[in-house]
Design a protein around this motif. Structure first.
Motif, PDB file in Angstrom:
ATOM      1  N   ARG A  59       0.838  -1.213   0.000  1.00 22.19           N
ATOM      2  CA  ARG A  59       0.000   0.000   0.000  1.00 22.19           C
ATOM      3  C   ARG A  59       0.866   1.254   0.000  1.00 22.19           C
ATOM      4  O   ARG A  59       0.567   2.229  -0.694  1.00 22.19           O
ATOM      5  N   GLN A  60       1.958   1.219   0.750  1.00 29.07           N
ATOM      6  CA  GLN A  60       2.871   2.367   0.812  1.00 29.07           C
ATOM      7  C   GLN A  60       3.486   2.624  -0.563  1.00 29.07           C
ATOM      8  O   GLN A  60       3.543   3.760  -1.023  1.00 29.07           O
ATOM      9  N   ARG A  61       3.932   1.567  -1.219  1.00 30.67           N
ATOM     10  CA  ARG A  61       4.534   1.724  -2.560  1.00 30.67           C
ATOM     11  C   ARG A  61       3.507   2.265  -3.557  1.00 30.67           C
ATOM     12  O   ARG A  61       3.814   3.150  -4.363  1.00 30.67           O
ATOM     13  N   ALA A  62       2.279   1.740  -3.498  1.00 32.77           N
ATOM     14  CA  ALA A  62       1.236   2.206  -4.415  1.00 32.77           C
ATOM     15  C   ALA A  62       0.934   3.685  -4.167  1.00 32.77           C
ATOM     16  O   ALA A  62       0.756   4.457  -5.124  1.00 32.77           O
ATOM     17  N   PHE A  63       0.892   4.088  -2.896  1.00 32.89           N
ATOM     18  CA  PHE A  63       0.651   5.487  -2.572  1.00 32.89           C
ATOM     19  C   PHE A  63       1.774   6.365  -3.107  1.00 32.89           C
ATOM     20  O   PHE A  63       1.524   7.414  -3.717  1.00 32.89           O
ATOM     21  N   GLN A  65       3.821   5.774  -5.564  1.00 34.45           N
ATOM     22  CA  GLN A  65       3.773   5.840  -7.025  1.00 34.45           C
ATOM     23  C   GLN A  65       2.676   6.793  -7.495  1.00 34.45           C
ATOM     24  O   GLN A  65       2.882   7.594  -8.412  1.00 34.45           O
ATOM     25  N   ARG A  66       1.531   6.717  -6.865  1.00 32.23           N
ATOM     26  CA  ARG A  66       0.418   7.599  -7.242  1.00 32.23           C
ATOM     27  C   ARG A  66       0.766   9.055  -6.948  1.00 32.23           C
ATOM     28  O   ARG A  66       0.474   9.945  -7.755  1.00 32.23           O
ATOM     29  N   LEU A  67       1.382   9.298  -5.798  1.00 33.95           N
ATOM     30  CA  LEU A  67       1.774  10.663  -5.441  1.00 33.95           C
ATOM     31  C   LEU A  67       2.788  11.220  -6.442  1.00 33.95           C
ATOM     32  O   LEU A  67       2.653  12.357  -6.917  1.00 33.95           O
ATOM     33  N   LYS A  68       3.785  10.423  -6.814  1.00 27.65           N
ATOM     34  CA  LYS A  68       4.779  10.873  -7.788  1.00 27.65           C
ATOM     35  C   LYS A  68       4.129  11.155  -9.138  1.00 27.65           C
ATOM     36  O   LYS A  68       4.476  12.133  -9.811  1.00 27.65           O
ATOM     37  N   SER A  69       3.186  10.302  -9.507  1.00 24.09           N
ATOM     38  CA  SER A  69       2.471  10.498 -10.767  1.00 24.09           C
ATOM     39  C   SER A  69       1.710  11.823 -10.755  1.00 24.09           C
ATOM     40  O   SER A  69       1.741  12.592 -11.722  1.00 24.09           O
TER      41      SER A  69
END
Length: 95
Positions: A59-63, A65-69
């Protein structure tokens, strides 16, 4: 409650306890004694903890990645986003 009533209740409790002990001592006793939920092994608990940690990391990695996007999409530098997150946190909007 007066002393007589207390003594009567104590005797009832004592009798019930004695009856229960006698039942347990009988080899052919088929009492349905509640034992609570099944006990999980230490290995099982450790497996569950590892799975929870892995889920949290995913979940942390997905967050991230989404934030960077989103930062790229809206051309926002990390300092600006960091300041925004600190402001939201200070206002109690995020934990």
């Amino acid at each position: 409650m007066d002393e007589r009533e207390k003594l009567r209740k104590f005797r009832e409790l004592d009798d019930a306890f004695s009856d229960a002990l006698r039942e347990l001592e009988r080899p052919d006793s088929a009492l349905d004694i509640p034992t609570g939920p099944p006990v999980r092994s230490l290995e099982r608990l450790e497996q569950e903890e590892r799975a929870e940690r892995q889920d949290e990391q995913a979940r942390q990695r997905a967050f991230e990645q989404r934030l960077k996007s989103l930062m790229t999409e809206y051309a926002q530098p990390s300092e600006s986003v960091s300041r925004l997150l600190r402001t939201l946190e200070s206002l109690g909007r995020i934990a």
